[in-house]
Design a protein around this motif. Structure first.
Motif, PDB file in Angstrom:
ATOM      1  N   LEU A 161      19.761 -24.356  20.659  1.00 32.22           N
ATOM      2  CA  LEU A 161      19.306 -23.276  20.774  1.00 32.22           C
ATOM      3  C   LEU A 161      18.009 -23.750  21.249  1.00 32.22           C
ATOM      4  N   LEU A 162      17.719 -24.429  21.345  1.00 29.64           N
ATOM      5  CA  LEU A 162      15.920 -24.531  21.679  1.00 29.64           C
ATOM      6  C   LEU A 162      16.402 -25.315  23.091  1.00 29.64           C
ATOM      7  N   VAL A 163      17.395 -25.951  23.442  1.00 32.46           N
ATOM      8  CA  VAL A 163      17.366 -26.817  24.866  1.00 32.46           C
ATOM      9  C   VAL A 163      18.414 -25.100  26.215  1.00 32.46           C
ATOM     10  N   PRO A 164      17.485 -25.377  27.657  1.00 31.78           N
ATOM     11  CA  PRO A 164      17.735 -24.023  27.629  1.00 31.78           C
ATOM     12  C   PRO A 164      19.397 -24.540  28.533  1.00 31.78           C
ATOM     13  N   ALA A 165      19.825 -25.404  28.824  1.00 34.95           N
ATOM     14  CA  ALA A 165      20.373 -25.855  29.516  1.00 34.95           C
ATOM     15  C   ALA A 165      22.288 -25.504  28.724  1.00 34.95           C
ATOM     16  N   VAL A 166      21.791 -25.254  27.003  1.00 30.97           N
ATOM     17  CA  VAL A 166      22.877 -25.748  26.343  1.00 30.97           C
ATOM     18  C   VAL A 166      22.924 -24.384  25.012  1.00 30.97           C
ATOM     19  N   ARG A 167      21.784 -23.535  25.762  1.00 30.44           N
ATOM     20  CA  ARG A 167      21.766 -22.485  24.701  1.00 30.44           C
ATOM     21  C   ARG A 167      23.070 -21.316  24.719  1.00 30.44           C
ATOM     22  N   ARG A 168      23.001 -20.847  25.496  1.00 29.14           N
ATOM     23  CA  ARG A 168      24.192 -20.096  25.620  1.00 29.14           C
ATOM     24  C   ARG A 168      25.758 -20.680  24.977  1.00 29.14           C
ATOM     25  N   CYS A 169      25.801 -21.833  24.801  1.00 27.92           N
ATOM     26  CA  CYS A 169      26.608 -22.640  24.175  1.00 27.92           C
ATOM     27  C   CYS A 169      27.128 -22.697  22.892  1.00 27.92           C
ATOM     28  N   ALA A 170      25.609 -23.124  22.732  1.00 32.27           N
ATOM     29  CA  ALA A 170      25.016 -23.294  20.584  1.00 32.27           C
ATOM     30  C   ALA A 170      25.337 -21.950  20.663  1.00 32.27           C
ATOM     31  N   GLY A 171      25.107 -21.101  20.879  1.00 34.62           N
ATOM     32  CA  GLY A 171      25.558 -19.777  20.585  1.00 34.62           C
ATOM     33  C   GLY A 171      26.701 -18.998  20.148  1.00 34.62           C
ATOM     34  N   ILE A 172      27.196 -19.307  21.528  1.00 38.61           N
ATOM     35  CA  ILE A 172      28.559 -18.545  20.940  1.00 38.61           C
ATOM     36  C   ILE A 172      29.603 -20.080  19.641  1.00 38.61           C
ATOM     37  N   MET A 173      29.440 -21.064  20.447  1.00 43.29           N
ATOM     38  CA  MET A 173      29.484 -22.176  18.830  1.00 43.29           C
ATOM     39  C   MET A 173      29.471 -21.538  17.324  1.00 43.29           C
ATOM     40  N   LEU A 174      27.668 -21.358  17.752  1.00 44.84           N
ATOM     41  CA  LEU A 174      27.549 -21.176  16.176  1.00 44.84           C
ATOM     42  C   LEU A 174      27.990 -19.802  15.579  1.00 44.84           C
ATOM     43  N   ALA A 175      27.783 -18.788  16.781  1.00 46.06           N
ATOM     44  CA  ALA A 175      28.984 -17.749  16.091  1.00 46.06           C
ATOM     45  C   ALA A 175      30.255 -17.676  15.237  1.00 46.06           C
ATOM     46  N   LEU A 176      30.906 -18.411  16.381  1.00 51.47           N
ATOM     47  CA  LEU A 176      31.943 -18.655  16.605  1.00 51.47           C
ATOM     48  C   LEU A 176      32.396 -19.630  14.668  1.00 51.47           C
ATOM     49  N   TYR A 177      31.084 -20.186  14.457  1.00 53.59           N
ATOM     50  CA  TYR A 177      31.241 -21.537  12.360  1.00 53.59           C
ATOM     51  C   TYR A 177      30.844 -20.606  11.787  1.00 53.59           C
ATOM     52  N   ALA A 178      29.947 -18.841  11.929  1.00 54.56           N
ATOM     53  CA  ALA A 178      29.575 -17.949  11.322  1.00 54.56           C
ATOM     54  C   ALA A 178      30.858 -17.906  10.769  1.00 54.56           C
TER      55      ALA A 178
END
Length: 123
Positions: free
Chosen positions: A46-63
């Motif tokens: 979430l802190l790295v702009p290049a992967v922020r969107r992917c991290a958001g999706i993955m953490l939402a799926l994780y939740a």
């Protein structure tokens, strides 16, 4: 910060997480370890702009995926002979806030802006 702290706890102190893991989860100790690594990686992402969107999706799926463990934890605690007010005050909001947690990581991942408007340009 929340996901980083939770990830560290999953790795350093897995026992409480093992006790709430549903029985149908295979190889629970390694799943708990993997979830800790995923939480830390997602928090960093979430802190790295290049992967922020992917991290958001993955953490939402994780939740969404860990919600059955949250339900089991609540049922185990609230289904006992003696249930304290503190247990209710923890579990009911915790379960009710799960959709907010999903929204929050999607918002942090810059996938959603609702109900706010973003004024900062995407890097």
């Amino acid at each position: 910060m929340f996901y980083a702290a939770a990830g560290i706890l999953h790795i350093a102190l897995p026992t409480p997480f093992l006790s709430i893991t549903p029985a149908w989860v295979p190889d629970a100790p390694n799943v708990i370890l993997l979830t800790g690594v995923c939480e830390i990686a997602g928090a960093i992402g979430l802190l790295v702009p290049a992967v922020r969107r992917c991290a958001g999706i993955m953490l939402a799926l994780y939740a969404i995926c860990v919600f059955p463990a949250n339900i089991k934890h609540a049922l185990d605690d609230l289904g006992g002979m003696v249930v304290s007010t503190w247990q209710w005050l923890y579990h009911v909001p915790r379960l009710a806030l799960q959709p907010f947690i999903v929204w929050l990581v999607l918002f942090a991942g810059r996938l959603l802006s609702w109900p706010f408007r973003r004024s900062d340009p995407e890097p």
